[in-house]
Each structure stands twice: as C-alpha cells, then as structure tokens.
Design a protein around this motif. Structure first.
Motif, PDB file in Angstrom:
ATOM      1  N   LYS A   1       1.117  -1.303  -0.137  1.00  0.00           N
ATOM      2  CA  LYS A   1       0.255   0.264   0.364  1.00  0.00           C
ATOM      3  C   LYS A   1       0.256   0.909  -0.027  1.00  0.00           C
ATOM      4  CE  LYS A   1      -4.086  -2.088   2.266  1.00  0.00           C
ATOM      5  NZ  LYS A   1      -4.488  -2.447   3.730  1.00  0.00           N
ATOM      6  N   ASN A   2       0.757   2.099  -1.108  1.00  0.00           N
ATOM      7  CA  ASN A   2       1.865   2.730  -1.420  1.00  0.00           C
ATOM      8  C   ASN A   2       1.376   4.454  -1.445  1.00  0.00           C
ATOM      9  OD1 ASN A   2       4.045   1.317  -1.727  1.00  0.00           O
ATOM     10  ND2 ASN A   2       2.783   0.371  -3.182  1.00  0.00           N
ATOM     11  N   GLU A   3      -0.055   4.613  -0.943  1.00  0.00           N
ATOM     12  CA  GLU A   3      -0.725   5.622  -0.645  1.00  0.00           C
ATOM     13  C   GLU A   3      -0.718   6.805   0.040  1.00  0.00           C
ATOM     14  OE1 GLU A   3      -1.458   6.647  -4.159  1.00  0.00           O
ATOM     15  OE2 GLU A   3      -0.721   4.713  -4.632  1.00  0.00           O
ATOM     16  N   ASN A   4      -0.155   6.370   1.011  1.00  0.00           N
ATOM     17  CA  ASN A   4      -0.451   6.134   2.368  1.00  0.00           C
ATOM     18  C   ASN A   4       0.441   7.870   2.310  1.00  0.00           C
ATOM     19  OD1 ASN A   4       1.011   7.619   5.666  1.00  0.00           O
ATOM     20  ND2 ASN A   4      -0.487   5.467   5.557  1.00  0.00           N
ATOM     21  N   PRO A   5      -0.583   9.674   3.017  1.00  0.00           N
ATOM     22  CA  PRO A   5       1.231  10.175   2.437  1.00  0.00           C
ATOM     23  C   PRO A   5       1.899  10.889   4.017  1.00  0.00           C
ATOM     24  CG  PRO A   5      -1.488  10.713   2.884  1.00  0.00           C
ATOM     25  CD  PRO A   5      -1.730   9.514   2.978  1.00  0.00           C
ATOM     26  N   LEU A   6       1.708   9.853   4.678  1.00  0.00           N
ATOM     27  CA  LEU A   6       2.537  10.257   6.005  1.00  0.00           C
ATOM     28  C   LEU A   6       3.785   8.667   5.347  1.00  0.00           C
ATOM     29  CD1 LEU A   6       3.422  11.519   8.604  1.00  0.00           C
ATOM     30  CD2 LEU A   6       2.350   9.220   9.907  1.00  0.00           C
ATOM     31  N   TYR A   7       3.759   8.358   4.678  1.00  0.00           N
ATOM     32  CA  TYR A   7       4.789   7.368   4.070  1.00  0.00           C
ATOM     33  C   TYR A   7       4.820   7.545   3.023  1.00  0.00           C
ATOM     34  CZ  TYR A   7       6.946   3.335   1.902  1.00  0.00           C
ATOM     35  OH  TYR A   7       8.048   2.032   0.999  1.00  0.00           O
ATOM     36  N   LEU A   8       4.636   8.053   2.462  1.00  0.00           N
ATOM     37  CA  LEU A   8       4.797   8.634   0.993  1.00  0.00           C
ATOM     38  C   LEU A   8       6.281  10.100   1.925  1.00  0.00           C
ATOM     39  CD1 LEU A   8       2.596   8.477  -1.223  1.00  0.00           C
ATOM     40  CD2 LEU A   8       4.591   7.289  -1.030  1.00  0.00           C
ATOM     41  N   PHE A   9       5.874  10.597   2.489  1.00  0.00           N
ATOM     42  CA  PHE A   9       6.300  12.124   2.615  1.00  0.00           C
ATOM     43  C   PHE A   9       7.877  11.176   3.931  1.00  0.00           C
ATOM     44  CE2 PHE A   9       7.291  14.054   7.910  1.00  0.00           C
ATOM     45  CZ  PHE A   9       7.917  14.581   7.422  1.00  0.00           C
ATOM     46  N   VAL A  10       7.559  10.392   4.438  1.00  0.00           N
ATOM     47  CA  VAL A  10       9.273  10.049   5.183  1.00  0.00           C
ATOM     48  C   VAL A  10       9.898   9.139   3.810  1.00  0.00           C
ATOM     49  CG1 VAL A  10      10.254   8.286   6.365  1.00  0.00           C
ATOM     50  CG2 VAL A  10       8.257   9.124   7.430  1.00  0.00           C
ATOM     51  N   LEU A  11       9.625   8.785   2.619  1.00  0.00           N
ATOM     52  CA  LEU A  11       9.965   8.166   1.698  1.00  0.00           C
ATOM     53  C   LEU A  11      11.123   9.329   0.654  1.00  0.00           C
ATOM     54  CD1 LEU A  11      10.495   5.228   0.235  1.00  0.00           C
ATOM     55  CD2 LEU A  11       8.853   5.699  -0.966  1.00  0.00           C
ATOM     56  N   PHE A  12       9.978  10.219   0.670  1.00  0.00           N
ATOM     57  CA  PHE A  12      10.776  11.053  -0.422  1.00  0.00           C
ATOM     58  C   PHE A  12      11.574  12.247   0.686  1.00  0.00           C
ATOM     59  CE2 PHE A  12       7.862   9.655  -3.105  1.00  0.00           C
ATOM     60  CZ  PHE A  12       8.548  10.116  -4.329  1.00  0.00           C
ATOM     61  N   LEU A  13      11.497  11.781   2.060  1.00  0.00           N
ATOM     62  CA  LEU A  13      11.585  13.115   2.870  1.00  0.00           C
ATOM     63  C   LEU A  13      13.799  13.004   3.330  1.00  0.00           C
ATOM     64  CD1 LEU A  13      12.223  15.419   5.208  1.00  0.00           C
ATOM     65  CD2 LEU A  13      11.511  13.499   7.111  1.00  0.00           C
ATOM     66  N   ILE A  14      13.702  11.551   3.057  1.00  0.00           N
ATOM     67  CA  ILE A  14      15.051  10.725   3.322  1.00  0.00           C
ATOM     68  C   ILE A  14      16.114  11.120   1.423  1.00  0.00           C
ATOM     69  CG2 ILE A  14      16.945   8.945   2.812  1.00  0.00           C
ATOM     70  CD1 ILE A  14      13.812   7.850   4.289  1.00  0.00           C
ATOM     71  N   PRO A  15      15.775  10.951   0.712  1.00  0.00           N
ATOM     72  CA  PRO A  15      16.936  12.348  -0.532  1.00  0.00           C
ATOM     73  C   PRO A  15      16.833  13.979  -0.268  1.00  0.00           C
ATOM     74  CG  PRO A  15      14.641  11.418  -1.389  1.00  0.00           C
ATOM     75  CD  PRO A  15      15.088  10.637   0.547  1.00  0.00           C
ATOM     76  N   LEU A  16      15.471  14.314  -0.542  1.00  0.00           N
ATOM     77  CA  LEU A  16      15.239  15.355  -0.120  1.00  0.00           C
ATOM     78  C   LEU A  16      16.585  16.147   1.711  1.00  0.00           C
ATOM     79  CD1 LEU A  16      14.004  17.715  -0.364  1.00  0.00           C
ATOM     80  CD2 LEU A  16      12.249  17.911   1.509  1.00  0.00           C
ATOM     81  N   ILE A  17      16.643  15.331   2.061  1.00  0.00           N
ATOM     82  CA  ILE A  17      17.828  15.950   3.570  1.00  0.00           C
ATOM     83  C   ILE A  17      19.051  15.527   2.883  1.00  0.00           C
ATOM     84  CG2 ILE A  17      18.035  14.987   5.442  1.00  0.00           C
ATOM     85  CD1 ILE A  17      15.912  17.201   6.238  1.00  0.00           C
ATOM     86  N   ILE A  18      19.278  14.440   1.932  1.00  0.00           N
ATOM     87  CA  ILE A  18      20.768  14.050   1.948  1.00  0.00           C
ATOM     88  C   ILE A  18      21.087  14.946   1.140  1.00  0.00           C
ATOM     89  CG2 ILE A  18      21.964  11.778   0.908  1.00  0.00           C
ATOM     90  CD1 ILE A  18      19.939  10.062   3.072  1.00  0.00           C
ATOM     91  N   THR A  19      19.562  15.319  -0.175  1.00  0.00           N
ATOM     92  CA  THR A  19      20.503  16.146  -0.991  1.00  0.00           C
ATOM     93  C   THR A  19      20.804  17.006  -0.932  1.00  0.00           C
ATOM     94  OG1 THR A  19      18.326  16.270  -1.660  1.00  0.00           O
ATOM     95  CG2 THR A  19      19.335  14.218  -3.145  1.00  0.00           C
ATOM     96  N   MET A  20      20.268  17.659   0.504  1.00  0.00           N
ATOM     97  CA  MET A  20      20.307  19.598   0.632  1.00  0.00           C
ATOM     98  C   MET A  20      21.567  19.337   1.482  1.00  0.00           C
ATOM     99  SD  MET A  20      16.617  20.682   1.586  1.00  0.00           S
ATOM    100  CE  MET A  20      16.895  21.722   2.986  1.00  0.00           C
ATOM    101  N   THR A  21      21.690  18.163   2.235  1.00  0.00           N
ATOM    102  CA  THR A  21      23.224  18.560   2.777  1.00  0.00           C
ATOM    103  C   THR A  21      24.532  17.810   2.267  1.00  0.00           C
ATOM    104  OG1 THR A  21      21.941  16.759   4.551  1.00  0.00           O
ATOM    105  CG2 THR A  21      24.329  17.184   4.881  1.00  0.00           C
ATOM    106  N   PHE A  22      24.744  17.145   1.035  1.00  0.00           N
ATOM    107  CA  PHE A  22      25.619  16.802  -0.091  1.00  0.00           C
ATOM    108  C   PHE A  22      25.023  17.512  -1.754  1.00  0.00           C
ATOM    109  CE2 PHE A  22      25.609  13.746   2.833  1.00  0.00           C
ATOM    110  CZ  PHE A  22      26.240  13.420   4.171  1.00  0.00           C
TER     111      PHE A  22
END
Length: 418
Positions: free
Chosen positions: A26-47
């Motif tokens: 089940k891939n339509e949960n907004p909270l799950y998608l938030f966490v899923l895309f938050l990780i690359p968002l933070i890392i790309t900003m860091t490096f």
C-alpha cells in the motif's frame, strides 16, 4: 572540478523512493510517502554537488515527486521539513528564501489533482515543467530579493544544461515509479482474478458433483412410486437412495475441507464389489435414458484407495457415458486382472456419439466439456482420483461409434487376486 563521490551519492539517494516503493503493498499513505521522499530531500541538501560553476540542486526532485504522488498533506510536510532543515544549515536569509518559494508552492498545488488524472505523457511533462520552474524561480527570486540582479545572466543561464539534466532525472524517476505502480496494480488484479477463479471452479465443481447423486436419488424415488414394486425391491431402492444422499453430503464435506486438508480414509477396495455397486447406482438413471447396463467382471482383485472417491469416479464416467447416448444404447463395465504385471484394468464403454481426437486430448482440462451445459470439472475430478490411486486413464473414442475409458490400477497385496 567536482567531487564524483557526492554526485554518485546523490544519484543513488534519488533512487531510494523507487527501491522502497516497490516493497510496499500500500503506497498511497501520505505519511509513508512523506518519509520516503524526506530522506533523499535531506541528503541532497546535505551533500550538494558543485559542477560547471553551479550547484546540482536535486532537492527539487523529491519535493516535486513527493508532492505529486503523495498529495497536499505530503507536500505540506515536505515543504515544512525543507524550510526547517534549511534553517538548520544556515547561511541564508530564511524570509527571502520562503518568499522565493511562493510561486512554486502555488504551481505545485495547482497541478497535484491534474497530475493524478493525466495520462503518462502529460504526467511526465508536468514533472519536467514543475522541476524546471522550481529550480529556476527559487534561486533567481532569492538572489533578486538579496539585491543581486546580475545572477540570472552571469550564473543561471550558463547552468541551463545542468538544470535540464536534473529535470530529465526527475522524469526518469517518475516513469520508473509509474511502472512500479502499474505492476503492483496488475499483481493485485491477478491475485483477485485467481481467487475468483478458484471460487468459481469450486462452486461449479460442487454443483456438478452433488448433481450426480441427486440424479440417482430422483430416479429411485420415481421407481419407488410404482405400486407394483415388491417390498424387497422397495427396500433395496430405499437403501441406495439413502446411500446416495450420504454421498452427496460427503462430497460437500470434502469441498468444505479444502481450506484445511485432512488425511484421506484409504482402505482396501474389492474391485468387483465396488463396480457392481456403481452399476446399481447408475441403473435408475440408465433406465430413464433407455440405456442397458452390462457388467463383465473377470477379476476379483483388490485395489487400494478411498472407496467413496473411487466409486465417485466410476459413477462420473458412467453418467457421462449414459448422457452420450440420448437415443439409448449399451453401457459396459468390464474388469480384467494381470497377475504378472500386478495391474487391473477397468474398461467402461458406451455406444454413444463418441468424440474427435481433439476432444479426447482436451479431456480433464478445467471448464472443457463436450456437453452444452457441462463444466468439465467432473472429468477433471475423475483424472485426479485415478492418478491419486497411482492409476492411469486412457480414452479411446470414435465419432458415431462410442467411447471407452480404460482405467489401469495397481493390484493391492492385502488380498491376492485370482
């Protein structure tokens, strides 16, 4: 010059949503998608990656894709996290940075709903356009608010090829995510279709198998209505009727136990006795169809298996044979034993309409039947029962001349054959 390791790290991190997206049902949960895309968002900003006198800013990719696939709540969470983490990193005017994002916020919100309804090509155009807009407007508006009016011509225009590469990377990731989503949907549909197929097969098979003993019961009840019937015959017919009703109940119980298979009741089966009993059960139906039943038992061998199921297989074959003789005919049950090979052969022959070689080859397949209203499951059950007894089935048939079922079964040693 630029650091290859940071570029490789950013490229891998951008693919993280795709990797974990595939492992979720089940891939339509907004909270799950938030966490899923938050990780690359933070890392790309860091490096961030410095190349060609500009910054390869990949943060727009998880922000845009996460918002489009996750919806309004995912977008708000991602945008709030972006501002909070940018504040932690420091080095910029956060008020100007937030104002520079306002046009992008408005545009992303406008495209969330159309994106979900659009076809594949339009979705890719939306992804490319939004990533290009976010990358272009945020940085140029920020430096404009900072008073640097020369940034657009001096720094941004030369970096347009890099910006386009970022947008193409976002499109590629969106294509892969859509492919994964479609595969998940197809898998779910296939599972549902298989479940419905199994349910329909079981339902049709139950109806088919229960109909056989009920047909016999109906025939014997009609015979019992004859006032000239002797008491002995009446008692015999009543006994067979009750046995057939018990067989119908046993068939239903067997199918109900499919969800929790139980050990079968295997026993020694006197072949002549089992065939004679099946012939008696078929006699009422045969009389109604003007079919004569003839038995030729040349072996009193004993076989091993489930007695009720073996009788069910013989009755199924016999019933099919009777129905293949709409204008009457002869049904022959014959058994022969071979002490040398320790095999016994049961031949069930009719003088009915027969079958073509193609029809014979397809016998035993689900939903294939030579009868207009047949399900084909009765024949499939026959094959299953005989094979379960380590036996073999051969069908010989010729159109217009009749059909013969030849069952070859191993003789059991509990009672020697004669």
């Amino acid at each position: 010059m630029y650091d290859h390791s940071d570029l490789i790290l950013n490229a891998i991190i951008i693919l993280l949503p795709l990797i974990f997206y595939r492992t979720r049902k089940k891939n339509e949960n907004p909270l799950y998608l938030f966490v899923l895309f938050l990780i690359p968002l933070i890392i790309t900003m860091t490096f961030p990656v410095k190349m060609f006198n500009t910054t390869l800013d990949l943060r727009s990719i998880p922000l845009v894709l996460g918002s489009l696939y996750g919806g309004l709540y995912t977008f708000l969470l991602l945008f709030g996290s972006l501002l909070a983490y940018r504040q932690i990193l420091g080095g910029i005017d956060m008020l100007h940075y937030a104002i520079a994002f306002l046009p992008s916020i408005a545009l992303i919100l406008c495209f969330i709903r159309p994106f979900r309804k659009a076809d594949s090509k339009k979705r890719m155009l939306i992804v490319f356009g939004l990533c290009f807009f976010v990358r272009s407007t945020v940085i140029n508006l920020y430096f404009l608010l900072e008073g640097n009016r020369s940034y657009f011509g001096a720094n941004y225009l030369p970096s347009l090829p890099v910006v386009c590469v970022q947008c193409l990377l976002a499109v590629m990731l969106a294509i892969m995510i859509d492919t994964v989503r479609n595969q998940i949907r197809m898998q779910e549909e296939i599972v549902k279709a298989e479940k419905m197929k199994v349910v329909s097969e079981i339902a049709a098979s139950v109806a088919h198998e229960v109909r056989n003993p009920l047909t016999s019961v109906r025939g014997f009840i009609q015979l019992l209505a004859d006032p000239a019937l002797s008491d002995l015959k009446r008692q015999q017919y009543s006994s067979i009727t009750l046995e057939e009703l018990d067989r119908a109940e046993a068939i239903i119980s067997d199918y109900l136990s499919l969800a929790k298979p139980q050990n079968e009741n295997l026993e020694c089966i006197p072949l002549e006795e089992a065939l004679a009993k099946a012939a008696r059960i078929l006699s009422s139906y045969a009389n109604l169809q003007n079919v004569e039943i003839e038995t030729e038992f040349h072996s009193n061998a004993t076989i091993y298996g489930n007695k009720a199921k073996f009788r069910q297989a013989i009755i199924n074959i016999g019933k099919n044979a009777i129905e293949a003789m709409p204008d009457g005919g002869k049904l022959v049950l014959k058994s022969t034993g071979d002490e040398r090979t320790r095999k016994v052969t049961v031949a069930i022959s009719d003088t009915g309409v027969g079958m073509s070689p193609e029809q014979v080859n397809r016998l035993g397949s689900p939903y294939y039947s030579t009868k207009d209203k047949g399900t084909g499951l009765g024949t499939m059950v026959i094959y299953s029962i005989i094979r379960g007894m380590n036996g073999q089935i051969e069908v010989q048939s010729k159109e217009g001349e009749g059909t013969t079922y030849i069952l070859t079964l191993p003789i059991d040693s509990c009672t020697p054959s004669k």
